[in-house]
Scaffold this active site. Structure first.
Site, mmCIF file in Angstrom:
data_model
loop_
_atom_site.group_PDB
_atom_site.id
_atom_site.type_symbol
_atom_site.label_atom_id
_atom_site.label_comp_id
_atom_site.label_asym_id
_atom_site.label_seq_id
_atom_site.Cartn_x
_atom_site.Cartn_y
_atom_site.Cartn_z
ATOM 1 N N ASP A 72 0.574 6.776 -11.588
ATOM 2 C CA ASP A 72 0.523 6.671 -10.134
ATOM 3 C C ASP A 72 1.068 7.918 -9.448
ATOM 4 O OD1 ASP A 72 -0.262 5.192 -7.920
ATOM 5 O OD2 ASP A 72 1.714 4.324 -7.626
ATOM 6 N N CYS A 116 -2.066 6.592 -3.376
ATOM 7 C CA CYS A 116 -3.347 6.012 -3.784
ATOM 8 C C CYS A 116 -4.479 6.801 -3.135
ATOM 9 C CB CYS A 116 -3.419 4.546 -3.358
ATOM 10 S SG CYS A 116 -5.002 3.766 -3.739
#
Length: 294
Positions: free
Chosen positions: A12, A233
């Protein structure tokens, strides 16, 4: 008291960065995290490289990571991803299912109901292979496209996740506050009793660390964080970095919570990573150091 900090920087933390690191650099990053004492690392993502080019070469990365007592997880979104993950030798798989249809369709090309059906198949196959599967409920606190995420919806997804070895609640766009953390923790525990709970926070609006400490106060013993505070994201507008591992460690350690991780070594890794990415390091510990002294 002990809290497990899952290092999500290699997945991430890197997936939204403009500079794409080589598999060798990603292996070196993972090795540094392991050397600092981290024992759960989300190392890779088994998604199509055209969608997330930063995660290309997952098999090469998994082939080069140091083994031993470190558990490595990989993000998977379908059975093909699971097959790749199992062949690559992951210790855990993580399946992300957004709590909003708008985000789910944009991010994964499927509705929430379709992704939950996919989860059922992935969880069953992972269990047959003896690999634990975490269900991460993304945008659990709020969606950039639909607004507030009803907590009842999060609880219902948790109820459906009866095959999960763990449920993670993700504040994907960093909108949550401690009151929501407490509410969701209680709702999910009621909906999915006996399944361990984990939280994933972003610090987009400077509430990530308060949320993490609220989760600890609720008895949650597993938290995600990213070395240096990098992350975001690629499919969520204005989703800035994860809470920084080193800054979270400072707050936990000063509060008497043990993690087994050397925060100074993580801070050095954050600085090293910032150099590779050519980006300023969001984390603060590397600038100020620990207290008292370094």
């Amino acid at each position: 008291m002990h809290t497990t900090v899952v290092e999500v920087g290699p997945r991430d933390g890197l997936q939204n960065e403009a500079r794409v690191l080589t598999p060798d650099d990603r292996i070196a990053f993972i090795a540094r995290c392991a050397e600092a004492g981290t024992r759960r690392i989300e190392a890779v993502s088994f998604v199509h490289p055209k969608r997330v080019p930063q995660m290309a070469g997952a098999e090469e990365v998994m082939a080069g990571v140091p083994r031993g007592d470190v558990r490595y997880s990989g993000l998977v979104l379908n059975r093909r991803g699971l097959d790749r993950a199992l062949a690559a030798g992951v210790d855990e798989v993580n399946v992300a299912v957004p709590a909003s249809d708008a985000f789910c369709v944009r991010n994964q090309g499927a509705t929430v109901a379709e992704m939950m059906d996919a989860w059922d198949g992935i969880a069953a196959a992972a269990a047959e292979a003896g690999v634990p599967a975490t269900l991460t409920i993304a945008v659990a606190f709020g969606c950039p496209f639909e607004g507030e995420t009803p907590p009842e919806r999060v609880a219902e997804l948790a109820r459906r996740a009866h095959a999960a070895s763990e449920i993670a609640l993700a504040d994907t766009v960093g909108v949550g506050v401690p009151a929501q953390v407490r509410d969701l923790a209680r709702r999910v525990r009621e909906a999915a009793p006996g399944i361990p709970l984990r939280f994933h926070f972003h610090n987009t609006r400077n509430t990530g660390y308060a949320n993490a400490l609220a989760a600890v106060d609720e008895g949650v013993t597993t938290l995600d964080a990213s070395a240096g505070g990098f992350g975001g994201c690629p499919f969520a507008p204005a989703a800035t970095g994860n809470i920084a591992t080193e800054d979270l460690l400072y707050a936990l350690h000063r509060g008497g919570v043990e993690t087994g991780i050397d925060m100074e070594r993580v801070a050095a890794t954050g600085a090293w990573l910032g150099g590779l990415l050519g980006e300023p390091v969001p984390a603060l510990l590397g600038r100020a150091g620990g207290f008292p002294g370094r």
